[in-house]
Design a protein around this motif. Structure first.
Motif, PDB file in Angstrom:
ATOM      1  N   GLY A 221      12.859  23.726  16.185  1.00 11.18           N
ATOM      2  CA  GLY A 221      12.447  23.642  14.791  1.00 11.18           C
ATOM      3  C   GLY A 221      13.385  22.861  13.889  1.00 11.18           C
ATOM      4  O   GLY A 221      13.112  22.700  12.706  1.00 11.18           O
ATOM      5  N   VAL A 222      14.490  22.369  14.419  1.00 12.38           N
ATOM      6  CA  VAL A 222      15.433  21.576  13.621  1.00 12.38           C
ATOM      7  C   VAL A 222      14.912  20.149  13.545  1.00 12.38           C
ATOM      8  O   VAL A 222      14.519  19.563  14.543  1.00 12.38           O
ATOM      9  CB  VAL A 222      16.846  21.597  14.243  1.00 12.38           C
ATOM     10  CG1 VAL A 222      17.793  20.713  13.455  1.00 12.38           C
ATOM     11  CG2 VAL A 222      17.364  23.008  14.320  1.00 12.38           C
TER      12      VAL A 222
ATOM     13  N   GLU B 241      11.024  27.906   2.941  1.00 11.22           N
ATOM     14  CA  GLU B 241       9.787  28.581   3.327  1.00 11.22           C
ATOM     15  C   GLU B 241       8.793  27.615   3.958  1.00 11.22           C
ATOM     16  O   GLU B 241       8.003  27.997   4.808  1.00 11.22           O
ATOM     17  CB  GLU B 241       9.154  29.237   2.102  1.00 11.22           C
ATOM     18  CG  GLU B 241       9.985  30.353   1.525  1.00 11.22           C
ATOM     19  CD  GLU B 241       9.380  30.913   0.254  1.00 11.22           C
ATOM     20  OE1 GLU B 241       8.252  30.512  -0.103  1.00 11.22           O
ATOM     21  OE2 GLU B 241      10.032  31.755  -0.375  1.00 11.22           O
ATOM     22  N   GLU B 242       8.812  26.350   3.532  1.00  8.83           N
ATOM     23  CA  GLU B 242       7.840  25.377   4.028  1.00  8.83           C
ATOM     24  C   GLU B 242       8.253  24.710   5.329  1.00  8.83           C
ATOM     25  O   GLU B 242       7.432  24.362   6.151  1.00  8.83           O
ATOM     26  CB  GLU B 242       7.591  24.270   2.985  1.00  8.83           C
ATOM     27  CG  GLU B 242       6.945  24.751   1.710  1.00  8.83           C
ATOM     28  CD  GLU B 242       7.952  25.298   0.717  1.00  8.83           C
ATOM     29  OE1 GLU B 242       9.120  24.871   0.750  1.00  8.83           O
ATOM     30  OE2 GLU B 242       7.572  26.168  -0.071  1.00  8.83           O
ATOM     31  N   GLU B 243       9.549  24.476   5.525  1.00  7.67           N
ATOM     32  CA  GLU B 243       9.994  23.726   6.700  1.00  7.67           C
ATOM     33  C   GLU B 243      11.315  24.269   7.214  1.00  7.67           C
ATOM     34  O   GLU B 243      12.019  25.003   6.527  1.00  7.67           O
ATOM     35  CB  GLU B 243      10.130  22.241   6.375  1.00  7.67           C
ATOM     36  CG  GLU B 243      11.112  21.929   5.286  1.00  7.67           C
ATOM     37  CD  GLU B 243      11.118  20.465   4.920  1.00  7.67           C
ATOM     38  OE1 GLU B 243      12.187  19.990   4.521  1.00  7.67           O
ATOM     39  OE2 GLU B 243      10.087  19.802   5.046  1.00  7.67           O
ATOM     40  N   GLY B 244      11.640  23.867   8.450  1.00  8.69           N
ATOM     41  CA  GLY B 244      12.868  24.310   9.084  1.00  8.69           C
ATOM     42  C   GLY B 244      14.075  23.555   8.578  1.00  8.69           C
ATOM     43  O   GLY B 244      13.991  22.720   7.672  1.00  8.69           O
ATOM     44  N   PRO B 245      15.223  23.810   9.182  1.00  3.56           N
ATOM     45  CA  PRO B 245      16.440  23.115   8.752  1.00  3.56           C
ATOM     46  C   PRO B 245      16.366  21.620   9.052  1.00  3.56           C
ATOM     47  O   PRO B 245      15.705  21.186   9.990  1.00  3.56           O
ATOM     48  CB  PRO B 245      17.537  23.791   9.576  1.00  3.56           C
ATOM     49  CG  PRO B 245      16.848  24.447  10.703  1.00  3.56           C
ATOM     50  CD  PRO B 245      15.458  24.740  10.276  1.00  3.56           C
ATOM     51  N   VAL B 246      17.051  20.835   8.211  1.00  4.14           N
ATOM     52  CA  VAL B 246      17.044  19.375   8.353  1.00  4.14           C
ATOM     53  C   VAL B 246      18.481  18.883   8.407  1.00  4.14           C
ATOM     54  O   VAL B 246      19.309  19.228   7.559  1.00  4.14           O
ATOM     55  CB  VAL B 246      16.308  18.705   7.161  1.00  4.14           C
ATOM     56  CG1 VAL B 246      16.347  17.199   7.296  1.00  4.14           C
ATOM     57  CG2 VAL B 246      14.890  19.207   7.047  1.00  4.14           C
ATOM     58  N   ILE B 247      18.765  18.079   9.419  1.00  2.00           N
ATOM     59  CA  ILE B 247      20.065  17.410   9.540  1.00  2.00           C
ATOM     60  C   ILE B 247      19.820  15.935   9.292  1.00  2.00           C
ATOM     61  O   ILE B 247      19.038  15.300   9.988  1.00  2.00           O
ATOM     62  CB  ILE B 247      20.684  17.650  10.928  1.00  2.00           C
ATOM     63  CG1 ILE B 247      20.986  19.135  11.089  1.00  2.00           C
ATOM     64  CG2 ILE B 247      21.935  16.804  11.112  1.00  2.00           C
ATOM     65  CD1 ILE B 247      21.476  19.530  12.453  1.00  2.00           C
ATOM     66  N   THR B 248      20.466  15.398   8.260  1.00  4.36           N
ATOM     67  CA  THR B 248      20.253  14.016   7.848  1.00  4.36           C
ATOM     68  C   THR B 248      21.503  13.192   8.120  1.00  4.36           C
ATOM     69  O   THR B 248      22.609  13.612   7.791  1.00  4.36           O
ATOM     70  CB  THR B 248      19.921  13.950   6.338  1.00  4.36           C
ATOM     71  OG1 THR B 248      18.822  14.811   6.063  1.00  4.36           O
ATOM     72  CG2 THR B 248      19.578  12.541   5.923  1.00  4.36           C
ATOM     73  N   LEU B 249      21.313  12.027   8.725  1.00  4.00           N
ATOM     74  CA  LEU B 249      22.401  11.075   8.928  1.00  4.00           C
ATOM     75  C   LEU B 249      22.162   9.879   8.018  1.00  4.00           C
ATOM     76  O   LEU B 249      21.023   9.455   7.847  1.00  4.00           O
ATOM     77  CB  LEU B 249      22.461  10.602  10.374  1.00  4.00           C
ATOM     78  CG  LEU B 249      23.283  11.470  11.327  1.00  4.00           C
ATOM     79  CD1 LEU B 249      22.555  12.738  11.660  1.00  4.00           C
ATOM     80  CD2 LEU B 249      23.636  10.688  12.538  1.00  4.00           C
ATOM     81  N   TYR B 250      23.228   9.361   7.430  1.00  6.29           N
ATOM     82  CA  TYR B 250      23.132   8.219   6.525  1.00  6.29           C
ATOM     83  C   TYR B 250      23.542   6.964   7.303  1.00  6.29           C
ATOM     84  O   TYR B 250      24.717   6.756   7.607  1.00  6.29           O
ATOM     85  CB  TYR B 250      23.996   8.436   5.296  1.00  6.29           C
ATOM     86  CG  TYR B 250      23.586   9.687   4.549  1.00  6.29           C
ATOM     87  CD1 TYR B 250      22.305   9.796   4.013  1.00  6.29           C
ATOM     88  CD2 TYR B 250      24.439  10.763   4.419  1.00  6.29           C
ATOM     89  CE1 TYR B 250      21.908  10.931   3.352  1.00  6.29           C
ATOM     90  CE2 TYR B 250      24.052  11.910   3.754  1.00  6.29           C
ATOM     91  CZ  TYR B 250      22.792  11.988   3.224  1.00  6.29           C
ATOM     92  OH  TYR B 250      22.388  13.126   2.574  1.00  6.29           O
ATOM     93  N   ARG B 251      22.565   6.152   7.620  1.00  4.73           N
ATOM     94  CA  ARG B 251      22.728   5.036   8.542  1.00  4.73           C
ATOM     95  C   ARG B 251      23.787   4.029   8.095  1.00  4.73           C
ATOM     96  O   ARG B 251      24.683   3.669   8.851  1.00  4.73           O
ATOM     97  CB  ARG B 251      21.395   4.318   8.749  1.00  4.73           C
ATOM     98  CG  ARG B 251      21.483   3.194   9.763  1.00  4.73           C
ATOM     99  CD  ARG B 251      20.152   2.552  10.003  1.00  4.73           C
ATOM    100  NE  ARG B 251      19.656   1.794   8.883  1.00  4.73           N
ATOM    101  CZ  ARG B 251      19.968   0.524   8.637  1.00  4.73           C
ATOM    102  NH1 ARG B 251      20.777  -0.128   9.434  1.00  4.73           N
ATOM    103  NH2 ARG B 251      19.477  -0.103   7.600  1.00  4.73           N
TER     104      ARG B 251
END
Length: 178
Positions: free
Chosen positions: A92-93, A124-134
Motif C-alpha cells: 500500500g505504500v 483516510e483516502e490513500e496510503g503513505p506516500v514516499i516522494t523523491l525529488y528528481r
C-alpha cells in the motif's frame, strides 16, 4: 505505471502530476462529442509531404528513454528490492517522483539544503506516500552509478522513517557502496 512483477499484494505507482486535474477532456462549446486535440507526434505529415514520417529516435536506441524515465525505473527497482526484503509492511505504500520540492525558492533564500525526498503519512483516502525529488537527487550525483546508489539510499531513508526503524536495519547494503 504498475510494477511488472507478479506479487499480487504489492504495486508501485508513480505519482501522476495531472492526476489532480480533472480527467475529462472537454470540447469547445458548439462542437460535437468531446474530442482530444492531436499532439505533435500524432499529427500526420503536412499536405506537401514534408512533415515527420516517423519517430526520430527508435525505441531500441539508448537515447529513446528520457532521464526522467530512467530515474523512475531506479525508484521502481529500489522499491521492489525493499519489498522483496520486507514484504507485508510495504503493501500500500506509493512511491512518487516529483521534479523539485515545494517551496524550493524559500529554502534556497534561507540557505537550507533542499530535501532529496519526503514521506507523507497515510490519510483516510490513500496510503503513505514516499516522494523523491528528481532534480535535487540528480544534481547531488556525478555519475550514473552514484545516481543509482543515491536513489536507493533516499528510498531506504524515507521508508525507514515511515517504519520507524534505522535505515541500516532496513537494508543490509545501505551506504556501503561508496
Amino acid at each position: 505505471m504498475q510494477s511488472p512483477h507478479q506479487d499480487p499484494g504489492f504495486t508501485v505507482r508513480l505519482a501522476d502530476p495531472d492526476a489532480g486535474a480533472s480527467g475529462a477532456i472537454t470540447a469547445p462549446t458548439g462542437s460535437g462529442p468531446a474530442a482530444r486535440p492531436k499532439g505533435f507526434r500524432e499529427r500526420r505529415r503536412n499536405r506537401h509531404g514534408r512533415g515527420l514520417r516517423g519517430e526520430l529516435m527508435l525505441p531500441t536506441l539508448p537515447g529513446y528513454r528520457t532521464r526522467s524515465d530512467r530515474f523512475d525505473d531506479l525508484v521502481l527497482d529500489s522499491a521492489q528490492r525493499l519489498h522483496d526484503i520486507w514484504g507485508k509492511p510495504l503493501d500500500g505504500v506509493r512511491f512518487a517522483v516529483d521534479e523539485i520540492p515545494p517551496g524550493l525558492e524559500q529554502l534556497v533564500a534561507d540557505g537550507t539544503p533542499a530535501p532529496m525526498g519526503a514521506y507523507s503519512p497515510a490519510t483516510e483516502e490513500e496510503g503513505p506516500v514516499i516522494t523523491l525529488y528528481r532534480l535535487v537527487v540528480e544534481q547531488a550525483c556525478g555519475s550514473r552509478e552514484e545516481l543509482q546508489d543515491l536513489v536507493h539510499d533516499v528510498v531506504v531513508e524515507r521508508t525507514a522513517e515511515m517504519l520507524g526503524v534505522p535505515p541500516e536495519s532496513l537494508d543490509p547494503v545501505y551506504r556501503r557502496r561508496y
